[in-house]
Motif scaffolding. Structure first.
Motif, PDB file in Angstrom:
ATOM      1  N   SER A  78       0.836  -1.196   0.000  1.00  0.00           N
ATOM      2  CA  SER A  78       0.000   0.000   0.000  1.00  0.00           C
ATOM      3  C   SER A  78       0.873   1.249   0.000  1.00  0.00           C
ATOM      4  CB  SER A  78      -0.916   0.004   1.224  1.00  0.00           C
ATOM      5  OG  SER A  78      -0.144   0.092   2.415  1.00  0.00           O
ATOM      6  N   LEU A  79       0.257   2.363  -0.364  1.00  0.00           N
ATOM      7  CA  LEU A  79       0.966   3.641  -0.379  1.00  0.00           C
ATOM      8  C   LEU A  79       1.420   4.022   1.025  1.00  0.00           C
ATOM      9  CD1 LEU A  79       1.888   6.236  -1.789  1.00  0.00           C
ATOM     10  CD2 LEU A  79      -0.442   7.131  -1.498  1.00  0.00           C
ATOM     11  N   LYS A  80       0.613   3.714   2.017  1.00  0.00           N
ATOM     12  CA  LYS A  80       0.964   4.030   3.395  1.00  0.00           C
ATOM     13  C   LYS A  80       2.206   3.258   3.832  1.00  0.00           C
ATOM     14  CE  LYS A  80      -0.948   3.986   8.072  1.00  0.00           C
ATOM     15  NZ  LYS A  80      -2.151   3.668   8.903  1.00  0.00           N
ATOM     16  N   GLU A  81       2.262   1.976   3.528  1.00  0.00           N
ATOM     17  CA  GLU A  81       3.417   1.164   3.910  1.00  0.00           C
ATOM     18  C   GLU A  81       4.685   1.622   3.187  1.00  0.00           C
ATOM     19  OE1 GLU A  81       0.865  -2.951   4.714  1.00  0.00           O
ATOM     20  OE2 GLU A  81       2.021  -2.683   2.871  1.00  0.00           O
ATOM     21  N   PHE A  82       4.575   1.920   1.897  1.00  0.00           N
ATOM     22  CA  PHE A  82       5.753   2.366   1.149  1.00  0.00           C
ATOM     23  C   PHE A  82       6.239   3.726   1.658  1.00  0.00           C
ATOM     24  CE2 PHE A  82       7.378   4.832  -2.538  1.00  0.00           C
ATOM     25  CZ  PHE A  82       8.586   4.154  -2.693  1.00  0.00           C
ATOM     26  N   LEU A  83       5.318   4.615   1.962  1.00  0.00           N
ATOM     27  CA  LEU A  83       5.704   5.925   2.472  1.00  0.00           C
ATOM     28  C   LEU A  83       6.404   5.798   3.825  1.00  0.00           C
ATOM     29  CD1 LEU A  83       5.535   8.978   1.901  1.00  0.00           C
ATOM     30  CD2 LEU A  83       3.378   9.009   3.160  1.00  0.00           C
ATOM     31  N   MET A 137      15.421  13.480  -2.612  1.00  0.00           N
ATOM     32  CA  MET A 137      14.368  12.683  -1.970  1.00  0.00           C
ATOM     33  C   MET A 137      13.117  12.641  -2.841  1.00  0.00           C
ATOM     34  SD  MET A 137      14.585  13.472   2.125  1.00  0.00           S
ATOM     35  CE  MET A 137      14.694  15.253   2.004  1.00  0.00           C
ATOM     36  N   VAL A 138      12.763  13.766  -3.447  1.00  0.00           N
ATOM     37  CA  VAL A 138      11.575  13.800  -4.302  1.00  0.00           C
ATOM     38  C   VAL A 138      11.754  12.919  -5.522  1.00  0.00           C
ATOM     39  CG1 VAL A 138      10.180  15.298  -5.783  1.00  0.00           C
ATOM     40  CG2 VAL A 138      10.828  16.073  -3.493  1.00  0.00           C
ATOM     41  N   HIS A 139      12.917  13.008  -6.180  1.00  0.00           N
ATOM     42  CA  HIS A 139      13.154  12.187  -7.365  1.00  0.00           C
ATOM     43  C   HIS A 139      13.218  10.701  -7.013  1.00  0.00           C
ATOM     44  CE1 HIS A 139      13.635  15.294 -10.393  1.00  0.00           C
ATOM     45  NE2 HIS A 139      14.429  15.990  -9.569  1.00  0.00           N
ATOM     46  N   ALA A 140      13.812  10.362  -5.879  1.00  0.00           N
ATOM     47  CA  ALA A 140      13.889   8.959  -5.470  1.00  0.00           C
ATOM     48  C   ALA A 140      12.496   8.398  -5.184  1.00  0.00           C
ATOM     49  CB  ALA A 140      14.781   8.826  -4.242  1.00  0.00           C
ATOM     50  N   PHE A 141      11.633   9.205  -4.558  1.00  0.00           N
ATOM     51  CA  PHE A 141      10.279   8.729  -4.268  1.00  0.00           C
ATOM     52  C   PHE A 141       9.479   8.548  -5.549  1.00  0.00           C
ATOM     53  CE2 PHE A 141       5.865   9.119  -3.028  1.00  0.00           C
ATOM     54  CZ  PHE A 141       5.801   8.318  -1.905  1.00  0.00           C
ATOM     55  N   ARG A 142       9.580   9.489  -6.465  1.00  0.00           N
ATOM     56  CA  ARG A 142       8.866   9.363  -7.743  1.00  0.00           C
ATOM     57  C   ARG A 142       9.345   8.162  -8.540  1.00  0.00           C
ATOM     58  NH1 ARG A 142       9.107  14.903 -10.883  1.00  0.00           N
ATOM     59  NH2 ARG A 142       8.083  13.532 -12.403  1.00  0.00           N
ATOM     60  N   SER A 197       0.946   8.506  -8.307  1.00  0.00           N
ATOM     61  CA  SER A 197       2.115   8.699  -9.163  1.00  0.00           C
ATOM     62  C   SER A 197       1.812   9.692 -10.286  1.00  0.00           C
ATOM     63  CB  SER A 197       2.558   7.357  -9.746  1.00  0.00           C
ATOM     64  OG  SER A 197       3.621   7.521 -10.651  1.00  0.00           O
ATOM     65  N   GLU A 198       0.640   9.567 -10.873  1.00  0.00           N
ATOM     66  CA  GLU A 198       0.248  10.518 -11.918  1.00  0.00           C
ATOM     67  C   GLU A 198       0.129  11.937 -11.361  1.00  0.00           C
ATOM     68  OE1 GLU A 198      -3.328   9.033 -13.540  1.00  0.00           O
ATOM     69  OE2 GLU A 198      -2.424   7.190 -14.371  1.00  0.00           O
ATOM     70  N   SER A 199      -0.348  12.061 -10.119  1.00  0.00           N
ATOM     71  CA  SER A 199      -0.462  13.379  -9.510  1.00  0.00           C
ATOM     72  C   SER A 199       0.924  14.006  -9.308  1.00  0.00           C
ATOM     73  CB  SER A 199      -1.176  13.276  -8.166  1.00  0.00           C
ATOM     74  OG  SER A 199      -1.130  14.488  -7.458  1.00  0.00           O
ATOM     75  N   PHE A 210       9.921  16.642   0.441  1.00  0.00           N
ATOM     76  CA  PHE A 210       9.349  15.366   0.868  1.00  0.00           C
ATOM     77  C   PHE A 210       8.179  15.583   1.822  1.00  0.00           C
ATOM     78  CE2 PHE A 210       9.598  11.551   3.691  1.00  0.00           C
ATOM     79  CZ  PHE A 210       9.132  10.637   2.752  1.00  0.00           C
ATOM     80  N   VAL A 211       8.200  16.667   2.566  1.00  0.00           N
ATOM     81  CA  VAL A 211       7.072  16.988   3.447  1.00  0.00           C
ATOM     82  C   VAL A 211       5.812  17.228   2.631  1.00  0.00           C
ATOM     83  CG1 VAL A 211       6.221  18.646   5.147  1.00  0.00           C
ATOM     84  CG2 VAL A 211       8.620  17.939   5.185  1.00  0.00           C
ATOM     85  N   GLU A 212       5.942  17.880   1.475  1.00  0.00           N
ATOM     86  CA  GLU A 212       4.794  18.093   0.602  1.00  0.00           C
ATOM     87  C   GLU A 212       4.258  16.774   0.062  1.00  0.00           C
ATOM     88  OE1 GLU A 212       3.631  20.522  -3.520  1.00  0.00           O
ATOM     89  OE2 GLU A 212       5.636  20.721  -2.612  1.00  0.00           O
ATOM     90  N   ILE A 213       5.160  15.839  -0.234  1.00  0.00           N
ATOM     91  CA  ILE A 213       4.718  14.513  -0.689  1.00  0.00           C
ATOM     92  C   ILE A 213       3.868  13.845   0.389  1.00  0.00           C
ATOM     93  CG2 ILE A 213       5.518  12.192  -1.252  1.00  0.00           C
ATOM     94  CD1 ILE A 213       7.856  13.415  -2.709  1.00  0.00           C
ATOM     95  N   LYS A 214       4.328  13.877   1.625  1.00  0.00           N
ATOM     96  CA  LYS A 214       3.570  13.241   2.711  1.00  0.00           C
ATOM     97  C   LYS A 214       2.227  13.947   2.924  1.00  0.00           C
ATOM     98  CE  LYS A 214       6.986  13.543   5.689  1.00  0.00           C
ATOM     99  NZ  LYS A 214       7.767  13.381   6.948  1.00  0.00           N
ATOM    100  N   ARG A 215       2.207  15.262   2.784  1.00  0.00           N
ATOM    101  CA  ARG A 215       0.947  15.988   2.963  1.00  0.00           C
ATOM    102  C   ARG A 215      -0.048  15.641   1.864  1.00  0.00           C
ATOM    103  NH1 ARG A 215      -0.766  20.387   0.660  1.00  0.00           N
ATOM    104  NH2 ARG A 215       1.281  20.819  -0.247  1.00  0.00           N
ATOM    105  N   ARG A 216       0.408  15.548   0.629  1.00  0.00           N
ATOM    106  CA  ARG A 216      -0.488  15.227  -0.483  1.00  0.00           C
ATOM    107  C   ARG A 216      -0.897  13.760  -0.475  1.00  0.00           C
ATOM    108  NH1 ARG A 216       2.463  17.687  -5.708  1.00  0.00           N
ATOM    109  NH2 ARG A 216       0.893  16.314  -6.685  1.00  0.00           N
ATOM    110  N   ALA A 217      -0.098  12.898   0.154  1.00  0.00           N
ATOM    111  CA  ALA A 217      -0.403  11.464   0.159  1.00  0.00           C
ATOM    112  C   ALA A 217      -1.524  11.107   1.123  1.00  0.00           C
ATOM    113  CB  ALA A 217       0.851  10.671   0.516  1.00  0.00           C
ATOM    114  N   VAL A 218      -1.877  12.011   2.039  1.00  0.00           N
ATOM    115  CA  VAL A 218      -2.891  11.692   3.052  1.00  0.00           C
ATOM    116  C   VAL A 218      -4.225  11.363   2.394  1.00  0.00           C
ATOM    117  CG1 VAL A 218      -4.199  12.618   4.992  1.00  0.00           C
ATOM    118  CG2 VAL A 218      -1.742  13.058   4.819  1.00  0.00           C
TER     119      VAL A 218
END
Length: 314
Positions: free
Chosen positions: A201-206, A224-229, A238-240, A249-257
């Motif tokens: 799941s996205l939660k586990e990977f994050l 960190m952003v490029h590695a996560f993408r 991923s499309e988003s 990376f903080v923005e990634i975690k905020r948008r992933a909620v």
């Protein structure tokens, strides 16, 4: 002759009645005196018993005082004895460390080292727990020894007698002995090796990706952003990230909620059992093709004998 001015003459029993009253009064007084003497005797008995009880209590107090004095003197003699018993086997600690006392209420670290774990990780956990409870250098040495088990304790006992004089020295010896068990230091580019597993799941990977970021202690947000993408599997999130690339990376975690919540609802719907529609009680069930054929065949079979019988009669 009788003088008429004088009162009536008392009857003959008048004097005896007065004496009887006096006698009754005297008897009552004597009974009171007897009762008073009995009360005095009873009070004297009680006083004597009270004196005996007080004497017994005094003797008990004196005996208790002697016992307490004996215990205090015994405790003082015990305090004057050496703090540590004579060594029955070689001990690497110096005498100064051995003489350090540890309170019985002191709670030591709840971690063990058997000789196969990472020494740096063990020291980190030990320092963290000791920071909460405190303790002198000698106390740290003794408590660190209590965390060693198995081959690690065998190594500690094999050190020279009285060789360890401080905790930094013990830490250095410990690191040198188990330097081969140290995990290789992480590199920042290890983030690109983290890929989302199939079915993860996205939660586990994050969470897994974030733990590696903490372990690396990196501050390069672009990497960190490029590695996560790169590591995330194709999907809505991923499309988003591709359409609107985040900067941190903080923005990634905020948008992933929001995507994590939606993913949880979808998984819940996929795993739940879909109820079947109930059938109406009075509605006749339609016949299948083979059932209708089987019901018609007996009618044809019964019609053939009747036709043969009519032909024979003719």
């Amino acid at each position: 002759m009788r003088n008429p001015r004088q009162g009536p003459v008392a009857p003959n029993g008048g004097k005896s009645l007065t004496l009887q009253q006096v006698m009754e009064t005297m008897e009552a007084l004597q009974e009171k005196v007897v009762a008073s003497r009995a009360n005095q005797e009873r009070l004297q008995d009680d006083l004597a018993m009270s004196r005996e009880t007080n004497e017994e209590l005094r003797l008990s107090n004196e005996e208790l005082h002697r016992v307490l004095q004996n215990q205090a003197s015994t405790r003082e003699e015990g305090d004057r004895e050496p703090a540590t018993p004579p060594r029955e086997f070689p001990m690497p600690f110096s005498q100064e460390i051995m003489d350090a006392m540890i309170s019985t209420t002191f709670v030591g670290p709840k971690v063990t080292f058997a000789g196969t774990e990472d020494p740096e990780a063990h020291l980190t956990v030990f320092h963290t727990q000791m920071m909460l409870v405190g303790g002198s250098d000698a106390v740290r040495c003794k408590l660190f020894m209590s965390t060693l088990v198995g081959t690690a304790m065998d190594w500690f006992i094999s050190l020279l007698d009285g060789h360890v004089t401080s905790f930094p020295q013990l830490t250095k010896l410990f690191k040198v002995q188990y330097i081969a068990n140290r995990a290789p230091p992480p590199v920042s580019y290890d983030l690109f090796d983290i890929r989302q597993y199939q079915g993860e799941s996205l939660k586990e990977f994050l969470h897994r990706f974030g733990a590696q970021v903490v372990r690396l202690n990196t501050t390069d947000e672009t990497m960190m952003v490029h590695a996560f993408r790169k590591g995330i599997v194709p999907g809505p999130f991923s499309e988003s990230l591709i359409r609107n690339c985040p900067k941190t990376f903080v923005e990634i975690k905020r948008r992933a909620v929001a995507y994590i919540a939606a993913e949880g609802e979808v998984n819940e719907k996929l795993t739940c059992v879909v109820p079947t529609r109930p059938r109406a009680a009075g509605r006749p069930q339609p016949l299948r093709v083979h059932e209708a054929t089987q019901r018609r065949r007996p009618d044809k079979a019964a019609a053939l004998p009747a036709k043969k019988a009519s032909n024979q009669g003719a």
